[in-house]
Design a protein around this motif. Structure first.
Motif, PDB file in Angstrom:
ATOM      1  N   SER A  86       0.850  -1.188   0.000  1.00 27.50           N
ATOM      2  CA  SER A  86       0.000   0.000   0.000  1.00 27.50           C
ATOM      3  C   SER A  86       0.887   1.240   0.000  1.00 27.50           C
ATOM      4  O   SER A  86       2.083   1.185   0.321  1.00 27.50           O
ATOM      5  CB  SER A  86      -0.896   0.009   1.237  1.00 27.50           C
ATOM      6  N   VAL A  87       0.313   2.379  -0.342  1.00 23.51           N
ATOM      7  CA  VAL A  87       1.061   3.639  -0.307  1.00 23.51           C
ATOM      8  C   VAL A  87       1.560   3.907   1.115  1.00 23.51           C
ATOM      9  O   VAL A  87       2.697   4.343   1.316  1.00 23.51           O
ATOM     10  CB  VAL A  87       0.184   4.801  -0.804  1.00 23.51           C
ATOM     11  N   GLU A  88       0.723   3.628   2.098  1.00 24.58           N
ATOM     12  CA  GLU A  88       1.148   3.818   3.490  1.00 24.58           C
ATOM     13  C   GLU A  88       2.377   2.978   3.802  1.00 24.58           C
ATOM     14  O   GLU A  88       3.333   3.462   4.429  1.00 24.58           O
ATOM     15  CB  GLU A  88       0.020   3.428   4.442  1.00 24.58           C
ATOM     16  N   GLU A  89       2.359   1.713   3.410  1.00 24.56           N
ATOM     17  CA  GLU A  89       3.481   0.823   3.705  1.00 24.56           C
ATOM     18  C   GLU A  89       4.744   1.243   2.966  1.00 24.56           C
ATOM     19  O   GLU A  89       5.855   1.104   3.497  1.00 24.56           O
ATOM     20  CB  GLU A  89       3.095  -0.613   3.351  1.00 24.56           C
ATOM     21  N   GLN A  90       4.601   1.768   1.768  1.00 19.04           N
ATOM     22  CA  GLN A  90       5.772   2.244   1.026  1.00 19.04           C
ATOM     23  C   GLN A  90       6.479   3.373   1.753  1.00 19.04           C
ATOM     24  O   GLN A  90       7.695   3.541   1.633  1.00 19.04           O
ATOM     25  CB  GLN A  90       5.346   2.703  -0.372  1.00 19.04           C
ATOM     26  N   ARG A  91       5.732   4.138   2.541  1.00 13.38           N
ATOM     27  CA  ARG A  91       6.344   5.262   3.274  1.00 13.38           C
ATOM     28  C   ARG A  91       7.248   4.799   4.415  1.00 13.38           C
ATOM     29  O   ARG A  91       7.933   5.626   5.026  1.00 13.38           O
ATOM     30  CB  ARG A  91       5.260   6.199   3.810  1.00 13.38           C
ATOM     31  N   LEU A  92       7.260   3.504   4.725  1.00  6.42           N
ATOM     32  CA  LEU A  92       8.197   2.999   5.733  1.00  6.42           C
ATOM     33  C   LEU A  92       9.644   3.271   5.335  1.00  6.42           C
ATOM     34  O   LEU A  92      10.538   3.257   6.189  1.00  6.42           O
ATOM     35  CB  LEU A  92       7.991   1.497   5.938  1.00  6.42           C
ATOM     36  N   ASP A  93       9.898   3.506   4.064  1.00  7.04           N
ATOM     37  CA  ASP A  93      11.260   3.783   3.582  1.00  7.04           C
ATOM     38  C   ASP A  93      11.607   5.273   3.592  1.00  7.04           C
ATOM     39  O   ASP A  93      12.761   5.638   3.343  1.00  7.04           O
ATOM     40  CB  ASP A  93      11.424   3.273   2.149  1.00  7.04           C
ATOM     41  N   ASP A  94      10.646   6.137   3.840  1.00  3.65           N
ATOM     42  CA  ASP A  94      10.862   7.573   3.672  1.00  3.65           C
ATOM     43  C   ASP A  94      11.794   8.147   4.741  1.00  3.65           C
ATOM     44  O   ASP A  94      11.689   7.809   5.924  1.00  3.65           O
ATOM     45  CB  ASP A  94       9.531   8.316   3.701  1.00  3.65           C
ATOM     46  N   GLN A 149      -1.591  13.195   5.916  1.00  3.59           N
ATOM     47  CA  GLN A 149      -0.846  14.160   5.093  1.00  3.59           C
ATOM     48  C   GLN A 149       0.655  13.965   5.322  1.00  3.59           C
ATOM     49  O   GLN A 149       1.365  14.861   5.767  1.00  3.59           O
ATOM     50  CB  GLN A 149      -1.273  15.596   5.403  1.00  3.59           C
ATOM     51  N   LEU A 150       1.127  12.798   4.959  1.00  2.00           N
ATOM     52  CA  LEU A 150       2.487  12.372   5.299  1.00  2.00           C
ATOM     53  C   LEU A 150       3.471  12.464   4.138  1.00  2.00           C
ATOM     54  O   LEU A 150       4.549  11.878   4.195  1.00  2.00           O
ATOM     55  CB  LEU A 150       2.446  10.927   5.819  1.00  2.00           C
ATOM     56  N   GLN A 151       3.152  13.215   3.127  1.00  3.43           N
ATOM     57  CA  GLN A 151       4.029  13.301   1.970  1.00  3.43           C
ATOM     58  C   GLN A 151       5.303  14.082   2.316  1.00  3.43           C
ATOM     59  O   GLN A 151       5.282  15.039   3.087  1.00  3.43           O
ATOM     60  CB  GLN A 151       3.316  13.982   0.798  1.00  3.43           C
ATOM     61  N   GLY A 152       6.436  13.674   1.714  1.00  2.00           N
ATOM     62  CA  GLY A 152       7.694  14.404   1.882  1.00  2.00           C
ATOM     63  C   GLY A 152       8.171  14.441   3.322  1.00  2.00           C
ATOM     64  O   GLY A 152       8.097  13.457   4.055  1.00  2.00           O
ATOM     65  N   THR A 153       8.661  15.607   3.757  1.00  2.00           N
ATOM     66  CA  THR A 153       9.139  15.736   5.143  1.00  2.00           C
ATOM     67  C   THR A 153       7.988  15.713   6.139  1.00  2.00           C
ATOM     68  O   THR A 153       8.222  15.631   7.346  1.00  2.00           O
ATOM     69  CB  THR A 153       9.947  17.032   5.330  1.00  2.00           C
ATOM     70  N   SER A 154       6.754  15.751   5.655  1.00  2.00           N
ATOM     71  CA  SER A 154       5.600  15.639   6.544  1.00  2.00           C
ATOM     72  C   SER A 154       5.387  14.213   7.021  1.00  2.00           C
ATOM     73  O   SER A 154       4.456  13.949   7.782  1.00  2.00           O
ATOM     74  CB  SER A 154       4.339  16.152   5.840  1.00  2.00           C
TER      75      SER A 154
END
Length: 430
Positions: free
Chosen positions: A47-55, A190-195
């Protein structure tokens, strides 16, 4: 390199680590010349949420989600789940592991939040969010010896998600003379980028409130809480009704509902109106949905465009909970009578909805916060619980740490604590 390919390469590491942890010396000896069958497929879509684990916040820095999980002390629980899942041969065998791990994560997060002995800020709601995503990522990429059907995998994902949110843990003991309140907060969004480092004070308040007992002049008040996802799809699947409807169908029923979410800067709003309209703003999976709030299967769905709060808003305003102002937000918007909902100009006012007009937004807007109030109180009225109080509380906005490369700072932690503590106090007024 694309974002997707980067995620896939990074996903190889935890899968390989988990596999190596599971190979006992005897097995390793027997398989020296035979490559081990992997128990996770790093190419399985996330999911998009899970992909953010790498951010990350800065190049070369730690990934935000895993770092918050580590700082809160949840890493061992995540690794233990991954190892045990890898050794589980089938979806049927995984059911107990999945539900017990989710429930344990919720209880651990609540205990940590309410502890005075933490090394990382107890009010931080973010580690629970990211730890849950570790669990769902593992389930999505899991490849057991016996193939898992899409339906079985979806059921396991729902199980670990709901148990780790406290959704299945909302129940009250039979105690005479005790009043009971059910509360929900929300995940960060709203977790995109540095958020990606954002928190949600509504989720922090829910963790502080779960199991809390207030001593009031009228007797004890007990609170049970859960945290809702910022996902249109989960709302379609009835996660709100699973909290509030299930509570109303239990033998010991609640006396009040309070849905809580993050709202406007600098103030608390008790929302007067919830509306039967979703405006389509993207959720945490970057999905959108616009139109009337869908029904939730299996629950009564009375048809009503607006639902009015029955919370004791004046008492909440007058209680002097501080430091933020508390007010009743009377605003709402509607599509004029005879128009096609979703087209043309809306009429926005602060008086009463027009009979026959279609809802366009409640005081809390047309996003999932408005919908949490609408769904919770729709099922409340549908089940005939007209004496149960119900409504929505919007918290002030929690800002981010000043340094864009920092996960926290003193001002950020103090603001979150102030917001969460005042939300707790306002629930006590209810």
């Amino acid at each position: 390199m694309t974002r997707e390919s980067t995620h896939r390469l990074r996903a190889l590491v935890p899968a390989a680590v988990a596999l190596s942890l599971l190979i006992t010396p005897a097995v390793a000896t027997a398989q020296q010349d035979t490559p081990a069958r992997p128990c996770f497929d790093p190419a399985a879509p996330l999911s998009v949420e899970e992909q953010r684990l790498d951010d990350v916040l800065v190049a070369g820095g730690p990934a935000v989600g895993p770092e918050l999980v580590r700082l809160a002390g949840f890493t061992a629980s995540v690794q233990r789940f991954t190892e045990r899942l890898c050794a589980t041969p089938s979806a049927r065998a995984a059911k107990q592991l999945v539900s017990s791990t989710g429930a344990d994560l919720w209880k651990t997060a609540v205990k940590r939040a309410q502890s005075t002995q933490t090394t990382w800020d107890a009010y931080d709601d973010r580690p629970l969010y990211w730890a849950r995503l570790h669990l769902t990522k593992a389930l999505r990429q899991w490849t057991p010896r016996n193939a898992v059907s899409a339906a079985d995998r979806a059921a396991l994902l729902e199980s670990v998600d709901r148990t780790s949110r406290g959704v299945t843990d909302v129940r009250f003991p039979a105690q005479p003379g005790v009043r009971r309140i059910v509360v929900t907060g929300f995940d960060p969004f709203q977790l995109q980028g540095t958020s990606v480092r954002r928190g949600n004070p509504a989720g922090a308040a829910a963790l502080q409130l779960d199991g809390k007992v207030f001593d009031t002049p009228e007797g004890k008040v007990v609170v049970q809480a859960a945290v809702l996802p910022v996902l249109w799809g989960a709302f379609d699947e009835g996660v709100v009704e699973a909290v509030y409807g299930t509570a109303l169908e239990a033998q010991v029923k609640p006396d009040a509902f309070v849905t809580i979410s993050q709202g406007r800067p600098g103030r608390f709003d008790v929302e007067r109106w919830a509306s039967r309209w979703r405006g389509g703003f993207p959720d945490n999976n970057d999905a959108s949905s616009r139109g009337p709030v869908p029904d939730a299967a299996g629950w009564p769905q009375p048809s009503t465009e607006f639902i009015e709060t029955t919370l004791p808003f004046q008492e909440m305003i007058d209680a002097g909970t501080g430091p933020f102002t508390v007010q009743l937000n009377r605003s709402f918007c509607e599509w004029p009578v005879g128009s096609v909902p979703g087209t043309g100009p809306m009429s926005c006012r602060t008086d009463e909805p027009t009979p026959g007009a279609a809802a366009a937004s409640g005081g809390g807007g047309d996003y999932l916060s408005n919908e949490s109030m609408y769904r919770a109180n729709r099922v409340r009225t549908g089940l005939g619980a007209t004496t149960v109080l119900g409504g929505h509380l919007h918290t002030p906005v929690l800002t981010q740490p000043v340094d864009p490369a920092a996960l926290t700072d003193a001002a950020f932690e103090a603001q979150r604590r102030d917001i969460a503590n005042q939300a707790v106090a306002l629930v006590g007024v209810v």
